[in-house]
Design an enzyme around this catalytic site. Structure first.
Site, PDB file in Angstrom:
ATOM      1  N   ASP A  13       0.833  -1.204   0.000  1.00  0.00           N
ATOM      2  CA  ASP A  13       0.000   0.000   0.000  1.00  0.00           C
ATOM      3  C   ASP A  13       0.869   1.256   0.000  1.00  0.00           C
ATOM      4  OD1 ASP A  13      -2.353   1.363  -0.056  1.00  0.00           O
ATOM      5  OD2 ASP A  13      -2.867   1.052   2.038  1.00  0.00           O
ATOM      6  N   HIS A  30       2.914   3.573  -8.962  1.00  0.00           N
ATOM      7  CA  HIS A  30       2.692   2.163  -9.301  1.00  0.00           C
ATOM      8  C   HIS A  30       3.899   1.598 -10.051  1.00  0.00           C
ATOM      9  CE1 HIS A  30      -1.253   2.376  -7.704  1.00  0.00           C
ATOM     10  NE2 HIS A  30      -1.783   3.091  -8.676  1.00  0.00           N
ATOM     11  N   ARG A  64     -11.762   2.382  -8.534  1.00  0.00           N
ATOM     12  CA  ARG A  64     -10.853   3.506  -8.816  1.00  0.00           C
ATOM     13  C   ARG A  64     -11.189   4.134 -10.170  1.00  0.00           C
ATOM     14  NH1 ARG A  64      -5.049   2.521  -6.082  1.00  0.00           N
ATOM     15  NH2 ARG A  64      -5.930   1.891  -4.106  1.00  0.00           N
ATOM     16  N   LEU A 124      10.845 -20.860  -5.058  1.00  0.00           N
ATOM     17  CA  LEU A 124       9.992 -19.914  -4.330  1.00  0.00           C
ATOM     18  C   LEU A 124       8.612 -19.950  -4.989  1.00  0.00           C
ATOM     19  CD1 LEU A 124       9.625 -17.462  -2.301  1.00  0.00           C
ATOM     20  CD2 LEU A 124      10.186 -15.992  -4.235  1.00  0.00           C
TER      21      LEU A 124
END
Ligand code: FPP
Length: 242
Positions: A13, A30, A64, A124
């Site tokens: 965030d 972003h 948004r 991973l």
């Protein structure tokens, strides 16, 4: 660091506020956020974390402004296309969790390709939650068990939390043991509700574009210092570890 979490879940965030603080448009934040995704993934790889789940787009994010949503969709496509080879080379398995059917066709195709390419990797497990909500996940799992009951394959009395767990996303991975949220808010925001039942929570005021490898280390150090009792007493744990 002797206690490394097995599975870290992160709410990334603060991209917009970080950009605004520097008089830049939200998009800029972003874009810089993607760089932090890369450094966090590589940090987790180096530290031996088994799984990393990132919240990239919630079911609420559709609200948004249209141009921000479409910028994010474009950013997801270009990031996937740009990063997938590197992920594969590093032995990372990528999965996108959420209702991807609502995404633009181009994004859905990039997701399928990236998941197929990396499906046999296991160094991973990287999960990107996109159009995801924890309640949606639990509801889907419940529907599946209800289907089994309706088909006569399952006795309602035999429904257990283990059975429900098997239908929840990521049930093949260790449950998240460390949750990190950047950006100063202290909320879970409908992230992995079922999976985080015993998770340690870590909140930082840093905005996501500021969350570098040092910040990841601070969060992991904080985790390492905590004693996880799972309902038992500290004395019981001490006795068991002898
Ligand atoms: C939260 O910041 C961030 C998002 C809703 C988007 C997350 C996307 C990225 C980090 C970039 C791309 C990710 C991937 C996986 C390629 P915010 O916009 O809510 O910030 P604010 O709270 O300051 O407004």
């Amino acid at each position: 660091m002797d206690r490394i979490p097995k599975h870290i879940a992160i709410v990334m965030d603060g991209n917009g506020r970080w950009a605004k603080r520097q008089n830049r448009p939200r998009f800029w934040g972003h874009k810089r956020g993607v760089e932090r995704v890369r450094s966090t993934v590589e940090g987790c790889l180096d530290l031996g974390v088994e799984a990393l789940t990132l919240f990239a787009f919630s079911t609420e994010n559709w609200k948004r402004p249209e141009e921000e949503v479409s910028f994010l969709m474009g950013l997801f496509v270009s990031s996937l296309n740009k990063e997938v080879k590197r992920l594969h080379k590093n032995g990372i398995r990528l999965r996108i969790i959420g209702e991807t059917g609502r995404f633009p066709q181009q994004l859905q195709e990039a997701i399928i390709e990236a998941e197929m390419l990396t499906q046999h990797n296991s160094k991973l497990f990287l999960n990107i939650a996109a159009n995801y909500g924890g309640r949606w996940d639990i509801t889907k799992a419940t529907q599946q068990l209800c289907r089994h009951v309706a088909e006569g394959k399952l006795d309602p009395e035999k429904v257990t939390s283990e059975l429900l767990h098997q239908q929840i996303l990521l049930s093949d991975l260790p449950e998240p043991d460390l949750f990190i949220r950047t950006g100063g808010e202290q909320r879970i925001s409908n992230f992995l509700l079922w999976q985080m039942a015993y998770c340690e929570l870590f909140f930082t005021d840093l905005y996501w574009p500021e969350f570098d490898r040092e910040a990841l280390k601070v969060a992991i150090d904080s985790f390492a210092e905590r004693q996880r009792r799972f309902g038992r007493t500290g004395d019981q744990l001490k006795a068991e570890s002898k």
